[in-house]
Scaffold this motif. Sequence first.
Motif, PDB file in Angstrom:
ATOM      1  N   LEU A 100       0.814  -1.223   0.000  1.00 57.33           N
ATOM      2  CA  LEU A 100       0.000   0.000   0.000  1.00 57.33           C
ATOM      3  C   LEU A 100       0.846   1.273   0.000  1.00 57.33           C
ATOM      4  O   LEU A 100       0.520   2.214  -0.741  1.00 57.33           O
ATOM      5  CB  LEU A 100      -0.969  -0.022   1.197  1.00 57.33           C
ATOM      6  N   PRO A 101       1.945   1.359   0.785  1.00 58.11           N
ATOM      7  CA  PRO A 101       2.739   2.601   0.728  1.00 58.11           C
ATOM      8  C   PRO A 101       3.247   2.905  -0.685  1.00 58.11           C
ATOM      9  O   PRO A 101       3.217   4.068  -1.120  1.00 58.11           O
ATOM     10  CB  PRO A 101       3.906   2.323   1.701  1.00 58.11           C
ATOM     11  N   LEU A 182     -18.446  -7.197  -4.148  1.00 57.06           N
ATOM     12  CA  LEU A 182     -19.544  -7.912  -3.501  1.00 57.06           C
ATOM     13  C   LEU A 182     -19.759  -7.448  -2.059  1.00 57.06           C
ATOM     14  O   LEU A 182     -20.889  -7.356  -1.581  1.00 57.06           O
ATOM     15  CB  LEU A 182     -19.268  -9.424  -3.508  1.00 57.06           C
ATOM     16  N   ILE A 183     -18.639  -7.230  -1.347  1.00 56.21           N
ATOM     17  CA  ILE A 183     -18.724  -6.831   0.067  1.00 56.21           C
ATOM     18  C   ILE A 183     -18.197  -5.405   0.175  1.00 56.21           C
ATOM     19  O   ILE A 183     -17.016  -5.152  -0.103  1.00 56.21           O
ATOM     20  CB  ILE A 183     -17.872  -7.769   0.961  1.00 56.21           C
ATOM     21  N   THR A 184     -19.044  -4.490   0.578  1.00 54.80           N
ATOM     22  CA  THR A 184     -18.620  -3.085   0.598  1.00 54.80           C
ATOM     23  C   THR A 184     -18.055  -2.668   1.966  1.00 54.80           C
ATOM     24  O   THR A 184     -17.418  -1.631   2.077  1.00 54.80           O
ATOM     25  CB  THR A 184     -19.790  -2.158   0.212  1.00 54.80           C
ATOM     26  N   ALA A 185     -18.266  -3.493   3.005  1.00 53.48           N
ATOM     27  CA  ALA A 185     -17.703  -3.165   4.329  1.00 53.48           C
ATOM     28  C   ALA A 185     -16.179  -3.278   4.257  1.00 53.48           C
ATOM     29  O   ALA A 185     -15.648  -4.058   3.460  1.00 53.48           O
ATOM     30  CB  ALA A 185     -18.243  -4.135   5.372  1.00 53.48           C
ATOM     31  N   PRO A 186     -15.443  -2.509   5.100  1.00 53.43           N
ATOM     32  CA  PRO A 186     -13.988  -2.599   5.052  1.00 53.43           C
ATOM     33  C   PRO A 186     -13.481  -3.957   5.550  1.00 53.43           C
ATOM     34  O   PRO A 186     -14.027  -4.503   6.518  1.00 53.43           O
ATOM     35  CB  PRO A 186     -13.507  -1.475   5.975  1.00 53.43           C
ATOM     36  N   ASP A 300      -1.213  -6.374   0.234  1.00 50.46           N
ATOM     37  CA  ASP A 300      -0.154  -6.017   1.185  1.00 50.46           C
ATOM     38  C   ASP A 300      -0.284  -6.892   2.441  1.00 50.46           C
ATOM     39  O   ASP A 300       0.673  -7.542   2.891  1.00 50.46           O
ATOM     40  CB  ASP A 300      -0.323  -4.525   1.517  1.00 50.46           C
ATOM     41  N   ALA A 301      -1.511  -6.939   2.985  1.00 49.96           N
ATOM     42  CA  ALA A 301      -1.729  -7.710   4.222  1.00 49.96           C
ATOM     43  C   ALA A 301      -1.580  -9.209   3.961  1.00 49.96           C
ATOM     44  O   ALA A 301      -1.071  -9.952   4.817  1.00 49.96           O
ATOM     45  CB  ALA A 301      -3.108  -7.397   4.788  1.00 49.96           C
ATOM     46  N   PRO A 313      -3.565  -7.709  10.104  1.00 53.99           N
ATOM     47  CA  PRO A 313      -4.609  -6.699   9.930  1.00 53.99           C
ATOM     48  C   PRO A 313      -4.513  -6.088   8.539  1.00 53.99           C
ATOM     49  O   PRO A 313      -3.422  -5.933   7.996  1.00 53.99           O
ATOM     50  CB  PRO A 313      -4.280  -5.659  11.009  1.00 53.99           C
ATOM     51  N   VAL A 314      -5.670  -5.753   7.966  1.00 57.55           N
ATOM     52  CA  VAL A 314      -5.669  -5.105   6.645  1.00 57.55           C
ATOM     53  C   VAL A 314      -5.549  -3.602   6.875  1.00 57.55           C
ATOM     54  O   VAL A 314      -6.368  -3.021   7.601  1.00 57.55           O
ATOM     55  CB  VAL A 314      -6.967  -5.421   5.868  1.00 57.55           C
ATOM     56  N   PRO A 315      -4.517  -2.962   6.291  1.00 54.90           N
ATOM     57  CA  PRO A 315      -4.355  -1.528   6.558  1.00 54.90           C
ATOM     58  C   PRO A 315      -5.513  -0.710   6.000  1.00 54.90           C
ATOM     59  O   PRO A 315      -6.077  -1.056   4.961  1.00 54.90           O
ATOM     60  CB  PRO A 315      -3.043  -1.169   5.839  1.00 54.90           C
TER      61      PRO A 315
END
Length: 322
Positions: A100-101, A182-186, A300-301, A313-315
């Motif tokens: 991600l960075p 499909l899944i919009t939640a983080p 990344d995660a 954890p997913v950043p």
Amino acid sequence: MKAALVGCGAIASRWIRSLLADRRIEIVVLVDPDHQAAQALADRYELSPAFSATLEDALALAPIDVVVNLTPPDHHYPVSREALSHGLHVLTEKPLTLNLPDALDLVHLAQERGLLLAVMQNRGADPGFLAFRDMTRHGGLPPFTITADTLVTLPGPGFRSSQHLPVTTDLAVHAFDQVRALITAPPTEIACIETPTGFLAPHSSIAVITVHFADGSLFTYRGGYIVDPFLRTNANGEWRVEARGFAARWAPDPAANPGLAEAGPPAYQRCIAAMVDALHQPGPVPVPAIDNLGSIALLDAALQSAASRRPAPVPEVPDARP
Ligand SMILES: NC(=O)c1ccc[n+]([C@@H]2O[C@H](COP(=O)([O-])OP(=O)(O)OC[C@H]3O[C@@H](n4cnc5c(N)ncnc54)[C@H](O)[C@@H]3O)[C@@H](O)[C@H]2O)c1
């Protein structure tokens, strides 16, 4: 506009066919340390480009407006960064970067310089998959349990034979694009284990990935580079979704060339046309890659989880919109 196409391997044919059909972009340089690969492409498509082994050398050979980055995934960040630093627009194959960075760095650089940065997302944009997404969104209420199996055979594995974690870096990112539709939640946490199966072929490998989401949804993915065509799935994967009182399944024919069964051009061609449209639209140049940062956060995660052999954890993706 004039383009340097960087990386002349298996996927380059698809891009050249699409760009030749579109006609708004002319390929003036083919860049690859493997000159034979570049020459073979030029011969096949009757191109008369300049040739170079590096992007740096290409810059001295011809005026270039845009770089098409078709290198292996671990070269995406340095090649795209070099192009943006020289004031060139970038159209890149997936994944945008491996972390991600780096992805945020490219997005910020493109924004600062007023350059286009767009990444291929053909599986997430496949018309058949989008119809499945619409059916799921209209028919079911989260939380969802979603599984996807994507088992792919390759006529020419190319870089994948020497790539560390080839399924996670190269294949799973398609599923990340898809599941985000499909899944919009983080997403909150991911567990990824990739195991080479080199007894089948040097590039063979299986990855098993589990993702938890903030709304309680769960996604499990099994992806692999396998050898026997009899066992493969469609390259878009086989998807199953369950929610309270709702179930749906999408398992396109493994033998079907993804996208071609649908009306109109295949998804990758639509994606390339949209990128070229964005390059030519009036007003400020957009940075469509911003929309892909969520997939890179998952990648990344996943790579961190695979390295540590524990869930990661997913950043959180910072809001990069202007
Ligand atoms: N969107 C899709 O459906 C899809 C399908 C296949 C591949 N891809 C992506 O396309 C990219 C390339 O895949 P491929 O199958 O063509 O790989 P490949 O191994 O066949 O070709 C890669 C080429 O890049 C060249 N290369 C390596 N480093 C380079 C550098 N620094 N500068 C210039 N050239 C360099 C290699 O010599 C090789 O010719 C990968 O990112 C892959 O994930 C996407």
